[in-house]
Enzyme design. Structure first.
Site, PDB file in Angstrom:
ATOM      1  N   LYS A   9       0.829  -1.206   0.000  1.00  0.00           N
ATOM      2  CA  LYS A   9       0.000   0.000   0.000  1.00  0.00           C
ATOM      3  C   LYS A   9       0.868   1.263   0.000  1.00  0.00           C
ATOM      4  CE  LYS A   9      -3.897  -2.274   2.351  1.00  0.00           C
ATOM      5  NZ  LYS A   9      -4.910  -2.147   3.448  1.00  0.00           N
ATOM      6  N   PHE A  57     -15.352   3.520   7.165  1.00  0.00           N
ATOM      7  CA  PHE A  57     -13.968   3.815   6.784  1.00  0.00           C
ATOM      8  C   PHE A  57     -13.751   3.898   5.271  1.00  0.00           C
ATOM      9  CE2 PHE A  57     -14.333  -0.815   7.510  1.00  0.00           C
ATOM     10  CZ  PHE A  57     -13.828  -1.338   6.325  1.00  0.00           C
ATOM     11  N   ARG A  85      -1.941 -14.133   4.228  1.00  0.00           N
ATOM     12  CA  ARG A  85      -2.713 -13.497   5.302  1.00  0.00           C
ATOM     13  C   ARG A  85      -2.024 -13.693   6.657  1.00  0.00           C
ATOM     14  NH1 ARG A  85      -7.103 -10.237   4.094  1.00  0.00           N
ATOM     15  NH2 ARG A  85      -7.959 -10.842   6.108  1.00  0.00           N
ATOM     16  N   THR A  91      -5.762  -7.145  10.565  1.00  0.00           N
ATOM     17  CA  THR A  91      -5.976  -5.826   9.955  1.00  0.00           C
ATOM     18  C   THR A  91      -5.455  -4.712  10.868  1.00  0.00           C
ATOM     19  OG1 THR A  91      -7.998  -6.769   9.016  1.00  0.00           O
ATOM     20  CG2 THR A  91      -7.732  -4.379   8.869  1.00  0.00           C
ATOM     21  N   ARG A 102       2.415  -6.536   9.553  1.00  0.00           N
ATOM     22  CA  ARG A 102       1.648  -5.395  10.070  1.00  0.00           C
ATOM     23  C   ARG A 102       2.072  -5.045  11.496  1.00  0.00           C
ATOM     24  NH1 ARG A 102      -4.194  -7.121   7.429  1.00  0.00           N
ATOM     25  NH2 ARG A 102      -4.115  -5.757   5.595  1.00  0.00           N
ATOM     26  N   ASN A 112      -2.002   0.096   6.962  1.00  0.00           N
ATOM     27  CA  ASN A 112      -1.445  -1.167   7.455  1.00  0.00           C
ATOM     28  C   ASN A 112      -0.549  -1.872   6.433  1.00  0.00           C
ATOM     29  OD1 ASN A 112      -3.447  -2.027   5.762  1.00  0.00           O
ATOM     30  ND2 ASN A 112      -4.726  -2.944   7.342  1.00  0.00           N
ATOM     31  N   HIS A 115      -1.824  -5.511   1.535  1.00  0.00           N
ATOM     32  CA  HIS A 115      -3.106  -6.182   1.289  1.00  0.00           C
ATOM     33  C   HIS A 115      -2.856  -7.608   0.840  1.00  0.00           C
ATOM     34  CE1 HIS A 115      -7.119  -7.019  -0.337  1.00  0.00           C
ATOM     35  NE2 HIS A 115      -6.476  -7.588  -1.348  1.00  0.00           N
TER      36      HIS A 115
HETATM   37  N1  UDP Z   1      -9.806  -0.631   7.231  1.00  0.00           N
HETATM   38  C1  UDP Z   1      -9.941   0.548   7.957  1.00  0.00           C
HETATM   39  N2  UDP Z   1     -10.700   0.539   9.110  1.00  0.00           N
HETATM   40  C2  UDP Z   1     -11.323  -0.601   9.542  1.00  0.00           C
HETATM   41  C3  UDP Z   1     -11.185  -1.783   8.801  1.00  0.00           C
HETATM   42  C4  UDP Z   1     -10.425  -1.767   7.661  1.00  0.00           C
HETATM   43  O1  UDP Z   1      -9.407   1.585   7.581  1.00  0.00           O
HETATM   44  O2  UDP Z   1     -11.989  -0.554  10.599  1.00  0.00           O
HETATM   45  C5  UDP Z   1      -9.005  -0.623   5.990  1.00  0.00           C
HETATM   46  C6  UDP Z   1      -7.628  -1.270   6.149  1.00  0.00           C
HETATM   47  O3  UDP Z   1      -6.698  -0.593   5.327  1.00  0.00           O
HETATM   48  C7  UDP Z   1      -7.907  -2.673   5.658  1.00  0.00           C
HETATM   49  C8  UDP Z   1      -8.875  -2.393   4.508  1.00  0.00           C
HETATM   50  O4  UDP Z   1      -9.691  -1.340   4.993  1.00  0.00           O
HETATM   51  O5  UDP Z   1      -6.717  -3.338   5.268  1.00  0.00           O
HETATM   52  C9  UDP Z   1      -9.739  -3.549   4.104  1.00  0.00           C
HETATM   53  O6  UDP Z   1     -10.410  -4.050   5.245  1.00  0.00           O
HETATM   54  P1  UDP Z   1     -10.492  -5.608   5.521  1.00  0.00           P
HETATM   55  O7  UDP Z   1     -11.457  -5.800   6.649  1.00  0.00           O
HETATM   56  O8  UDP Z   1     -10.757  -6.325   4.259  1.00  0.00           O
HETATM   57  O9  UDP Z   1      -9.029  -5.950   6.100  1.00  0.00           O
HETATM   58  P2  UDP Z   1      -7.818  -6.812   5.476  1.00  0.00           P
HETATM   59  O10 UDP Z   1      -8.422  -7.904   4.653  1.00  0.00           O
HETATM   60  O11 UDP Z   1      -6.973  -5.862   4.657  1.00  0.00           O
HETATM   61  O12 UDP Z   1      -7.068  -7.315   6.670  1.00  0.00           O
HETATM   62 MG    MG Z   2      -9.841  -7.757   3.145  1.00  0.00          MG
END
Ligand code: UDP
Ligand code: MG
Length: 139
Positions: A9, A57, A85, A91, A102, A112, A115
């Site tokens: 990112k 968000f 993952r 996250t 992370r 974070n 992705h």
């Molecule tokens: N995100 C955020 N606030 C939240 C949850 C997610 O800003 O409360 C952002 C964060 O950058 C995250 C992305 O949205 O990586 C996608 O969310 P997801 O729940 O899919 O998390 P990931 O799969 O990336 O762990």
């Molecule tokens: Mg996701």
């Protein structure tokens, strides 16, 4: 062989973590079969994260994802989705396990650094979002 889509990112690129992140994936047995640097516009970021449209968000996330260049890559290997993952961590970096990318490098739940696709269906959508057939290689 499973495929997944990963993104360094904009915060990861800004912190010069491209090599660190690729090394984590490549060094643990995944193969990089597609790779490029892109700079998403707002609309492209919204399309990529369409599943999160309507969440509180969403605006901030898509603004962040279009704030600078990203490195997008296709990774291939047994269990590529779950392995990626696991190495990324949760996250929210505060909840991410010791030694995860992370936990080690991310600032907060939005910024974070990395992705990774979360399922075969999302991986297929996300790979095709950034890569055409001539940009992904079997070798
Ligand atoms: N995100 C955020 N606030 C939240 C949850 C997610 O800003 O409360 C952002 C964060 O950058 C995250 C992305 O949205 O990586 C996608 O969310 P997801 O729940 O899919 O998390 P990931 O799969 O990336 O762990
Ligand atoms: Mg996701």
């Amino acid at each position: 062989m499973e495929r997944t889509l990963s993104i360094v990112k904009p915060d990861g690129v800004n912190q010069h973590l491209i090599g660190e992140i690729i090394k984590r994936f490549e060094g643990n047995g995944l193969k990089v079969i597609g790779l490029k640097m892109i700079w998403m516009g707002r609309k492209e970021a919204e399309g990529f994260y369409a599943v999160h449209r309507g969440k509180p968000f969403f605006e901030s996330l898509t603004g962040f994802m279009s704030s600078g260049p990203c490195v997008v890559m296709v990774l291939e290997g047994d269990g590529a989705i779950s392995k990626t993952r696991a190495w990324m961590g949760a996250t929210d970096p505060k909840k991410a396990g010791e030694g995860t990318l992370r936990r080690q490098f991310a600032a907060d739940i939005e910024q974070n650094i990395v992705h990774g696709s979360d399922a075969p269906e999302t991986a297929a959508f996300e790979i095709s979002y950034f890569f055409n057939a001539l940009e992904v290689f079997s070798y």
